[in-house]
Design an enzyme around this catalytic site. Structure first.
Site, PDB file in Angstrom:
ATOM      1  N   HIS A 270      49.979   8.432 -34.263  1.00 20.38           N
ATOM      2  CA  HIS A 270      49.195   7.895 -35.391  1.00 20.38           C
ATOM      3  C   HIS A 270      48.795   9.265 -36.338  1.00 20.38           C
ATOM      4  O   HIS A 270      49.228   9.080 -37.504  1.00 20.38           O
ATOM      5  CB  HIS A 270      47.799   7.303 -34.949  1.00 20.38           C
ATOM      6  CG  HIS A 270      47.091   6.804 -36.081  1.00 20.38           C
ATOM      7  ND1 HIS A 270      47.047   5.426 -36.566  1.00 20.38           N
ATOM      8  CD2 HIS A 270      46.179   7.349 -36.951  1.00 20.38           C
ATOM      9  CE1 HIS A 270      46.371   5.285 -37.966  1.00 20.38           C
ATOM     10  NE2 HIS A 270      45.694   6.345 -38.012  1.00 20.38           N
ATOM     11  N   GLU A 271      48.115  10.294 -35.747  1.00 20.12           N
ATOM     12  CA  GLU A 271      47.745  11.313 -36.484  1.00 20.12           C
ATOM     13  C   GLU A 271      49.139  11.873 -36.782  1.00 20.12           C
ATOM     14  O   GLU A 271      49.259  12.598 -38.092  1.00 20.12           O
ATOM     15  CB  GLU A 271      46.942  12.362 -35.799  1.00 20.12           C
ATOM     16  CG  GLU A 271      45.560  11.466 -35.492  1.00 20.12           C
ATOM     17  CD  GLU A 271      44.764  11.128 -36.713  1.00 20.12           C
ATOM     18  OE1 GLU A 271      44.850  11.233 -37.523  1.00 20.12           O
ATOM     19  OE2 GLU A 271      43.898  10.008 -36.252  1.00 20.12           O
ATOM     20  N   HIS A 274      50.470  10.548 -40.005  1.00 23.16           N
ATOM     21  CA  HIS A 274      49.834  11.182 -41.168  1.00 23.16           C
ATOM     22  C   HIS A 274      50.449  12.590 -41.532  1.00 23.16           C
ATOM     23  O   HIS A 274      50.430  13.013 -42.754  1.00 23.16           O
ATOM     24  CB  HIS A 274      48.198  11.263 -40.725  1.00 23.16           C
ATOM     25  CG  HIS A 274      47.438   9.979 -41.022  1.00 23.16           C
ATOM     26  ND1 HIS A 274      47.459   9.273 -42.224  1.00 23.16           N
ATOM     27  CD2 HIS A 274      46.745   9.501 -40.371  1.00 23.16           C
ATOM     28  CE1 HIS A 274      46.649   8.289 -42.065  1.00 23.16           C
ATOM     29  NE2 HIS A 274      46.252   8.236 -40.976  1.00 23.16           N
ATOM     30  N   GLU A 300      47.973   5.519 -44.732  1.00 22.23           N
ATOM     31  CA  GLU A 300      47.507   4.641 -43.602  1.00 22.23           C
ATOM     32  C   GLU A 300      48.938   4.081 -43.070  1.00 22.23           C
ATOM     33  O   GLU A 300      49.290   3.900 -41.899  1.00 22.23           O
ATOM     34  CB  GLU A 300      46.490   3.942 -43.583  1.00 22.23           C
ATOM     35  CG  GLU A 300      45.926   3.260 -42.380  1.00 22.23           C
ATOM     36  CD  GLU A 300      45.160   4.188 -41.633  1.00 22.23           C
ATOM     37  OE1 GLU A 300      44.895   5.244 -42.147  1.00 22.23           O
ATOM     38  OE2 GLU A 300      44.934   3.956 -40.407  1.00 22.23           O
TER      39      GLU A 300
END
Lengths: 506, 506
Positions: A270-271, A274, A300
């Site tokens: 997830h990070e 980003h 997001e």
């Protein structure tokens, strides 16, 4: 003024913005350091350093000089001489300037103090599940925001002004439409999933997993995604985050839970999503206010695209499950890949947003959206939030918190006044599904690429279409240029129907 | 002006200095980060951030406002109303202001660029052992410093002005005296040591030592010294250093050599000594220019006191050798503690300063001191440095470099224009021995404390006498108030005679 005068002004303006960006970067690094291992006895002095640098940054952002430069560059004669990127820089800067300038300095100061106190009050309140401890702060914060909205102005709905801060151009009218359409499909799908006799086994996800092994596997997957370790690093924190200091330095953190094989891994992916965004912003934008993601929602969309649409996909596990089995030698010997895939996609209504699965997550967001909307149409009082919260959780998710700590007090956002932020999370899911639809057309062997461990063409596609533009395109421009249409919730619905229809054999 | 006016000015001045200190702290953190693990692709943008913050700091240090505040506060009427600490703050600030103000901004800018280029040229030159590549830069740097000295003014000897930057009050006259006295005793002592038939065995120091074990033992010893891990942290870098960001955040680094048991350990103790100084500066001095060590020499006295006079002492190893044996299970089973103690104190003339033992180290410094002194009395030309270097090494240490890379090009200092810095290292040794003499009087069971693993009373004594004062006392005030007399090289000579007379059975 002559052309030389124009060029001089423009150069001066760019230099000025670059200095502001330097302050931002310094503050960003200090925050990263504070969260990753700064010695605790140095924190109070370090906070004053942050105060000095942030104060200087704020002063620059509302200075007379900034006002003069913007006045000059927004004059039609001058503005028309700017190239597209320069126009965006001026427009964005003007927007920020106006927003900051309209709040009297003392009011802003008071608000900074209020939210600092509120966050600490919220922590205690959450810990003790005592809404009354937090309510007076929240009342003041909402009142201050209502006052700010009056100063900033608004169109249609007061909440629109707040939404615009995180998702430029987003409105209540649009969100009502897309969230309505989504909810209409997700709620019956959830009911069908819950009624399905084909529930995934998940017990094997909960064993004891060596931290070093978790770290090794997380780093391996990051590398597979194309995360550039010469332009970033992975550290450990209680709350995972990504921070883009500049495109050559985008750091991420994760958290290792020893009894959960997935938490650190999907947190890292997830990070990492980003971070891919921030690492691939065009170098031309460095030192400008456009050197960042275009909105919280688009940002997001990238974390969720990588986490859910790639990381929780069947082709991904067809490729990487063997590696995972080797990494945790023996611990998954008796678990078929299909069981693992289904387990990582278990759908289960729960009370806590940050623990929610991909499907029900959107319902958690809608609860918060509805409440925020009503707060700023002033049709609900802060005192009535716990009741409203619990009703909506019952209504949307079929669950009821046992106390306010796991209910209305669960998120930090409101204590910092971040109203309008929550919708970004669900917007991210919708944007991601919509983009995937286009990728599947343009990279027809999308599943094959993933199953072949060939993730870089996907990263490159996203870098070309989304990442490199930074904030030089608006969110609407991004989604329209990438997918050919504006935000459309149908793609997320289709994705859910296909994926979960298959997993739960509906 | 009324008393209110005075208090207002003073408060304003303190606030102003606090802001400057905040900039310094931010820059300090950025440097720490750059050296400990910042992703390399982000460095060029980060360097611009450093440029912006350092530039702002410099602007503040020479601003009209600073000039006005200092003019006001140094007026006799006002100065006399200040307390002792405030007077020191004003005096120090005035000194810095005058120094910066006298250099025309363009000259300073050019010099910054020159030294940046010179450092990079020096790296190449050292790598290729080619003095000619570095010589033109060094000529310009020396010329610029001669020009600065003329602008700053000097008393007695031009080099005094440079010495004063690192060791306030230090002069050529004083150094000639103390270095002369020291050299007169050290050279024959060294000859006796080399002639001694009782040379220590050292082969057991060179085995393969697990990095994690080295780290564990280093951390253990740091803790024993009273280094506060809630106000610091230990990281790994190529060149070890200590950096005091504020007294609550004093970080150190070390380097692990896998084939050497002592390098990381004594490096850690050395930097730990610097760190104890910075961690124990009085909280009252935070945010002022006095919140730092009083001079390079006094700072170095603390790193060397802990490294050599404690860490390389016999009582220390009587206490900790068992722990070291356990730490490297098996690797020292057949080595008696006395052999280990003697090995860690082996004296051997060598070419490279940073690898020198405690005794010959001072001779390396004297070579550099003599050369620097001659450069600034203009009795030697930059072109003649290699020859002068090699002659002095032969003369003082009896060794001759095979090339300029391991000779005159070995240190980075001159490429940055840091003339006058080297003497601090030897001053540190002298200060340390002189202070130990006093500690032994005031803590009569000094050796017993060490042998009992009871290092904290020693740390507390130093904190009380030296550390807490920061820069509120001058180096001369410190050494005089601690030991009752000014710098005296005899104590170091006595210490050497006793220690090495014993080890080498002279």
């Amino acid at each position: 003024m002559t052309t030389n005068g124009f060029i001089q002004k423009l150069t001066e303006f760019k230099e000025y913005l670059k200095i502001m960006k330097s302050y931002e970067e310094a503050v960003g690094l200090i925050y990263w350091d504070m969260r990753t291992g700064a010695p605790k006895k140095g924190i109070s002095t370090r906070s004053e350093v942050v105060g000095v640098l942030s104060g200087e940054l704020f002063k620059m952002s509302v200075s007379e000089k900034m006002g003069e430069m913007l006045a000059y560059l927004t004059e039609q004669d001058h503005f028309s001489k700017l190239d597209r990127i320069e126009q965006r820089i001026v427009t964005e800067s003007k927007k920020d300037y106006d927003r900051s300038k309209r709040i009297p300095p003392q009011k802003y100061q008071d608000y900074v103090v209020l939210t600092a106190q509120a966050e600490s009050a919220w922590e205690d309140a959450k810990h003790q599940s005592d809404y009354a401890m937090f309510q007076p702060y929240l009342e003041k914060i909402v009142a201050a925001n209502l006052e700010f909205i009056d100063l900033w102005g608004y169109e249609g709905h007061k909440y629109n002004t707040l939404l615009d801060m995180y998702e430029p151009g987003m409105t209540v009218a649009k969100l009502d439409q897309v969230f309505g359409a989504l909810r209409e499909k997700v709620v019956p799908l959830l009911a069908a999933i819950q009624a399905s006799p084909h529930q995934p086994k998940t017990d094997f996800l909960k064993q004891t997993f060596d931290k070093e092994k978790q770290k090794k596997f997380s780093l391996y997957i990051l590398k597979q995604m194309g995360y550039d370790f010469e332009a970033g690093r992975l550290d450990e924190t209680v709350h995972p985050f990504a921070t883009g200091l500049n495109p050559g330095d985008v750091r991420i953190t994760t958290r290792y839970l020893l009894d959960d094989v997935n938490s650190a891994l999907f947190g890292t992916i997830h990070e990492g999503g980003h971070a891919l965004y921030e690492q691939n912003i065009s170098k031309d934008l460095i030192g400008t206010p456009l050197c960042t993601g275009t909105s919280m929602g688009i940002h997001e969309s990238q974390s969720r695209f990588w986490e859910n649409m790639i990381g929780r996909s069947r082709p991904f596990w067809k490729r990487y499950y063997g590696d995972l089995q080797n990494n945790y030698s023996g611990q998954f010997d008796n678990v078929p890949v299909e069981d693992f895939y289904r387990a990582t996609n278990e759908v289960k209504p729960s009370l806590i947003r940050i623990e929610a699965d991909e499907l029900t997550y959107n319902l958690h967001i809608m609860v918060r959206y509805e409440i925020e909307k009503e707060l700023f149409s002033e049709t609900i009082r802060v005192a009535d939030l716990p009741e409203a919260w619990n009703e909506k959780y019952k209504d949307y998710l079929g669950v009821s918190p046992a106390n306010n700590g796991e209910g209305v007090l669960q998120d930090v956002h409101w204590s910092g006044g971040a109203f309008g932020y929550f919708p970004s999370y669900a917007l991210g899911n919708m944007y991601a599904a919509q983009m995937m639809r286009t990728i599947r057309k343009e990279l027809p062997d999308f599943d094959g690429l993933i199953e072949g461990g060939n993730l870089l063409p996907i990263k490159d596609w996203l870098a070309e279409k989304v990442y490199r533009h930074g904030k030089a395109l608006t969110p609407t421009e991004i989604i329209t240029s990438v997918t050919g249409e504006e935000l459309n919730p149908d793609y997320l619905v289709q994705y859910f129907n296909e994926k979960y229809g298959d997993i739960y054999k509906l």
